[in-house]
Design a protein around this motif. Structure first.
Motif, PDB file in Angstrom:
ATOM      1  N   SER A 115      -4.688  -6.064  -2.718  1.00  0.00           N
ATOM      2  CA  SER A 115      -5.302  -4.986  -1.957  1.00  0.00           C
ATOM      3  C   SER A 115      -6.025  -4.015  -2.873  1.00  0.00           C
ATOM      4  CB  SER A 115      -4.239  -4.225  -1.143  1.00  0.00           C
ATOM      5  OG  SER A 115      -3.317  -3.592  -2.014  1.00  0.00           O
ATOM      6  N   LYS A 138      -6.133  -1.249   1.765  1.00  0.00           N
ATOM      7  CA  LYS A 138      -6.333  -2.450   2.574  1.00  0.00           C
ATOM      8  C   LYS A 138      -6.016  -3.686   1.762  1.00  0.00           C
ATOM      9  CE  LYS A 138     -10.123  -0.751   5.530  1.00  0.00           C
ATOM     10  NZ  LYS A 138     -11.503  -1.033   6.009  1.00  0.00           N
ATOM     11  N   THR A 139      -5.384  -4.659   2.405  1.00  0.00           N
ATOM     12  CA  THR A 139      -5.272  -5.969   1.787  1.00  0.00           C
ATOM     13  C   THR A 139      -6.641  -6.625   1.800  1.00  0.00           C
ATOM     14  OG1 THR A 139      -4.539  -6.803   3.944  1.00  0.00           O
ATOM     15  CG2 THR A 139      -2.843  -6.419   2.269  1.00  0.00           C
ATOM     16  N   THR A 140      -6.824  -7.570   0.892  1.00  0.00           N
ATOM     17  CA  THR A 140      -8.135  -8.188   0.760  1.00  0.00           C
ATOM     18  C   THR A 140      -8.001  -9.659   0.416  1.00  0.00           C
ATOM     19  OG1 THR A 140     -10.285  -8.022  -0.368  1.00  0.00           O
ATOM     20  CG2 THR A 140      -8.335  -7.646  -1.700  1.00  0.00           C
ATOM     21  N   VAL A 160       0.819  -1.214   0.000  1.00  0.00           N
ATOM     22  CA  VAL A 160       0.000   0.000   0.000  1.00  0.00           C
ATOM     23  C   VAL A 160       0.852   1.263   0.000  1.00  0.00           C
ATOM     24  CG1 VAL A 160      -1.736   1.287   1.269  1.00  0.00           C
ATOM     25  CG2 VAL A 160      -1.936  -1.180   1.088  1.00  0.00           C
ATOM     26  N   SER A 193      -4.971 -11.034   2.792  1.00  0.00           N
ATOM     27  CA  SER A 193      -5.181 -10.524   4.150  1.00  0.00           C
ATOM     28  C   SER A 193      -5.031 -11.604   5.205  1.00  0.00           C
ATOM     29  CB  SER A 193      -6.566  -9.872   4.249  1.00  0.00           C
ATOM     30  OG  SER A 193      -7.585 -10.833   4.022  1.00  0.00           O
ATOM     31  N   GLU A 208       0.162  -2.541   9.530  1.00  0.00           N
ATOM     32  CA  GLU A 208       0.732  -3.453   8.547  1.00  0.00           C
ATOM     33  C   GLU A 208       1.268  -4.679   9.269  1.00  0.00           C
ATOM     34  OE1 GLU A 208       3.581  -0.908   6.718  1.00  0.00           O
ATOM     35  OE2 GLU A 208       2.092   0.166   5.512  1.00  0.00           O
ATOM     36  N   ASP A 267      -3.982  -2.081   6.729  1.00  0.00           N
ATOM     37  CA  ASP A 267      -5.088  -1.131   6.804  1.00  0.00           C
ATOM     38  C   ASP A 267      -4.483   0.247   7.036  1.00  0.00           C
ATOM     39  OD1 ASP A 267      -7.401   0.271   7.093  1.00  0.00           O
ATOM     40  OD2 ASP A 267      -8.224  -0.948   8.709  1.00  0.00           O
ATOM     41  N   LYS A 314      -2.171  -8.587   7.051  1.00  0.00           N
ATOM     42  CA  LYS A 314      -3.237  -7.585   7.033  1.00  0.00           C
ATOM     43  C   LYS A 314      -2.651  -6.183   6.979  1.00  0.00           C
ATOM     44  CE  LYS A 314      -7.366  -5.994   9.473  1.00  0.00           C
ATOM     45  NZ  LYS A 314      -8.251  -6.187  10.641  1.00  0.00           N
TER      46      LYS A 314
END
Length: 277
Positions: free
Chosen positions: A61, A85-87, A5, A91, A120, A97, A95
């Motif tokens: 993400s 965000k990771t997804t 990110v 995730s 993170e 955010d 993870k």
């Protein structure tokens, strides 16, 4: 995965910042003043951009940028909120955010406040930078570690997010010089003001989910080693229209590669141009 990110947001800024340097090096003050009177802004409040970030074969993400109106000390400003965000499968392993916020002047684009909150994989950061342009100083408040740092402001210093919008309004297509290396200054962390070099590589047509889009391609020169595979491992393609929005970002890492593609948009000020076959 930790860098996915932050690399996305950094790549947007690094790949656009050099464009302002081109304007500075090729146009005099009278030219720039005339542009301010005649040119149209590249964006408007309500603009929303969404990017899908891939790490290898994983849809790792999503990242978004949302521009709106706000106030800082009774001054009308633009307020941008960037979130990443990771997804999905990614995730589970790591993870992420992250939230980035920037408050910048509606007239000249100078930043007033920059907020950076990261989560993170258990690593966290909570920082706020306040820019005092009357005193030429920026104060970074590291809330997590309860410490403050002062930085002397230099000409054209932007934060990581404000630079993206500032530069969209401060270059013209005809000013770009093929193969020319450029520099810029950005302050967004306690490491201080960064100087980056950037190279313009020309025009290229990309196939996207929206259709074929003509882009301007840029290549920031990054430090090779622990994260990036080579000095020229990062590239960004920007729409060759009045919006000047990122279409694709690609980074070749020591392990794997990251690609971010424009996945959705809303509230653009100008028509998004698609090449019709």
């Amino acid at each position: 995965m930790k860098k996915i990110v932050v690399l996305f947001f950094a790549a947007i800024t690094l790949s656009l910042t050099g464009q302002y340097a081109v304007v500075e090096s090729h146009k005099n003050n009278s030219d720039k003043n005339l542009r301010k009177e005649t040119k149209s802004s590249a964006f408007k409040p309500g603009e929303w951009l969404k990017f899908r970030v891939h790490y290898g074969f994983l849809n790792a993400s999503y990242a978004t940028l949302h521009l709106k109106n706000d106030m800082v000390d009774s001054i009308p400003v633009y307020h941008v909120v960037g979130r990443g965000k990771t997804t999905g499968f990614a995730s589970i392993f790591f993870k992420v955010d992250d939230t980035y916020e920037s408050y910048f002047d509606k007239e000249d684009g100078k930043p007033y406040r920059f907020v950076r909150k990261l989560y993170e994989g258990g690593y966290t950061k909570d920082e706020e930078i306040n820019f005092d342009h009357n005193k030429d100083v920026a104060v970074l408040n590291d809330k997590k570690n309860d410490k403050k740092l002062n930085f002397t402001l230099q000409d054209s210093v932007q934060d990581l997010i404000s630079a993206f919008y500032y530069l969209r309004n401060n270059y013209e297509f005809e000013d770009l010089v093929l193969g020319e290396a450029l520099e810029l200054k950005v302050l967004y962390d306690d490491d201080g003001i960064y100087r980056f070099k950037l190279k313009y590589l020309g025009k290229e047509i990309l196939k996207t989910k929206f259709g074929k889009v003509e882009c301007l391609k840029f290549q920031p020169l990054v430090q090779s080693g622990r994260v990036f595979k080579e000095e020229e491992s990062l590239a960004l393609w920007v729409s060759n229209d009045m919006n000047k929005i990122p279409i694709r970002i690609k980074a070749d890492l020591v392990v794997g590669a990251i690609t971010a593609d424009l996945d959705g948009f809303n509230g653009l000020k100008h028509q998004f141009k698609i090449i019709m076959d």
